[in-house]
Design an enzyme around this catalytic site. Structure first.
Site, short mmCIF file in Angstrom:
data_model
loop_
_atom_site.label_atom_id
_atom_site.label_comp_id
_atom_site.label_asym_id
_atom_site.label_seq_id
_atom_site.Cartn_x
_atom_site.Cartn_y
_atom_site.Cartn_z
N ASP A 80 0.80 -1.23 -0.16
CA ASP A 80 0.04 0.11 -0.04
C ASP A 80 1.01 1.37 0.01
O ASP A 80 2.17 1.30 0.26
CB ASP A 80 -1.00 -0.01 1.07
CG ASP A 80 -0.21 -0.02 2.50
OD1 ASP A 80 0.87 -0.63 2.75
OD2 ASP A 80 -0.60 0.71 3.62
N GLU A 173 0.27 -1.26 5.97
CA GLU A 173 1.27 -1.00 6.72
C GLU A 173 1.04 0.69 6.88
O GLU A 173 1.52 1.23 8.04
CB GLU A 173 2.61 -1.09 5.96
CG GLU A 173 3.88 -0.95 6.91
CD GLU A 173 4.15 0.36 6.99
OE1 GLU A 173 5.32 0.88 7.77
OE2 GLU A 173 4.00 1.42 6.07
#
Length: 405
Positions: A80, A173
């Site tokens: 991400d 994350e």
């Protein structure tokens, strides 16, 4: 420059995580890159590749003959990108033989300047990859993914001796939940490295202890003309609370291992006000003192203005990984040896933040962090040099070689 070529593919995939979501993954679009990576992993010879229903990608390179007893090591990066800035429709600029001077970022009006980023002088002559000023780049952490897979491809193509290698790519994350559904037992590694840092020379094994704090202030509103000894202004009480914190212990006044209180959000009126902080400190003792300080501030103000005027909620977020890494000095020593063999002076500084590796270390998978070569993450000035990605890739290969010895 295979790693850079991979990066340029990955950043085209929109994978910004959603900080307001409660699902796992936080955004379904993260599966787009996960499935693409799984296919690529199979194509280069990685086995046992799978994508879980919570968007984790796992794979393995089995040990070569005679190396089966070597500790299994893992390499982990996140898919991400940060919700801090636009991560959709990334249109990178590629500048070959960069001259070390100002770079105009497309037609955005933004300029990547050595006056603001002095390290740019060290990138002179390299192939610089930047944004066009309208998005972030996504090198955090798609550069790490590219470097891990390029290292894996190198190991397989050269048939290099190695122990069991595990690969893991995580979602979310950037919104603090990248390790929440990571299958540590199923991953099957004895040790691992997250590849999610800045300069290629970085070895990080110390990070902040972290917590979030929310203070809610309840006031009492009456007509201001009749307010004497009656009105209780929640916003003013909130300001009073913030003023009781040490003024010099904010992110703008601290560095190195110095901790801080960071006021992230504030809102309020007369009847109700809210302050939201993050609390950070490398020292566990000082970290607990900081949390206790907020409790004492709440107690003082409740005594002054009345019971339940201030409500405090503190939630621990992650721990300093140092105590979990210390028993395994070979993790750091092998990274040092790999860098030294390449003529790189290791840079070992405490992280003023956290990584998935911090949570994984607490969960039983000792996991220091390696640099990717990227800079100025989470915004339009993000950039990376292709040659530094090659170096990070060589360091990963070197670590695998050191364990194989």
């Amino acid at each position: 420059m295979k790693a850079a070529h991979r990066l340029l593919k990955y950043i085209k995939v929109y994978t910004t995580s959603d900080e307001n979501s409660t699902s796992a993954p936080s955004a379904q679009r993260e599966f787009d890159l996960a499935n693409q990576l799984a296919e690529e992993m199979r194509n280069i010879g990685i086995t046992d590749v799978r994508v879980t229903d919570t968007c984790y990608v796992y794979g393995e390179i089995p040990a070569t003959a005679g190396k089966e007893q070597i500790p299994a090591i893992g390499f982990i990066s996140h898919m991400d990108t940060a919700p801090d800035f636009n991560g959709e429709a990334v249109n990178p600029q590629i500048i070959e033989n960069y001259d070390g001077e100002n770079v105009e970022l497309g037609t955005s009006g933004r300029v990547l300047s050595p006056s603001e980023f002095p390290h740019l002088a060290q990138l002179r002559g390299k192939t610089l990859i930047t944004t066009d000023g309208t998005t972030l780049l996504g090198a955090d952490d798609k550069a790490g993914i590219a470097e891990i897979l390029t290292a894996c491809e190198t190991i397989l193509q050269k048939n290099m001796p190695h122990g069991r290698i595990r690969i893991g790519f995580t979602p979310d994350e950037e919104v603090g939940s990248g390790a929440d559904h990571f299958d540590v037992p199923g991953f099957g590694a004895d040790f691992a490295y997250t590849v999610d840092g800045g300069d290629s020379s970085e070895i990080s094994y110390e990070n902040f202890n972290a917590a979030g704090a929310k203070l809610t202030f309840s006031g009492f509103n009456v007509h201001p003309g009749d307010a004497k000894d009656t009105m209780k202004n929640a916003s003013l009480i909130a300001m009073e609370a913030n003023a009781m914190l040490p003024a010099a212990e904010t992110p703008a006044h601290t560095q190195g291992r110095e901790g801080f209180f960071h006021l992230c959000n504030m809102s309020g009126n007369i009847e109700e006000a809210k302050l939201e902080y993050i609390i950070r400190d490398h020292s566990k003792e000082h970290f607990e003192i900081r949390k206790d300080m907020l409790h004492k501030i709440a107690d003082i103000l409740n005594e002054k203005y009345g019971k339940d005027t201030v409500q405090l909620e503190i939630k621990d977020q992650y721990e300093n990984m140092l105590q979990y890494i210390k028993p395994y000095p070979q993790l750091i020593e092998n990274a040092r040896k790999a860098m030294t063999a390449l003529g790189v002076a290791p840079c070992e500084l405490p992280i003023r933040g956290g990584t998935d590796g911090a949570k994984l270390s607490v969960s039983g998978l000792p996991c220091p962090n390696l640099g990717t070569g990227g800079h100025a993450f989470h915004g339009p000035y993000e950039h990376i040099a292709a040659e530094d990605m090659d170096l990070s890739t060589e360091i990963i290969v070197g670590i695998i070689e050191q364990f194989a010895k």
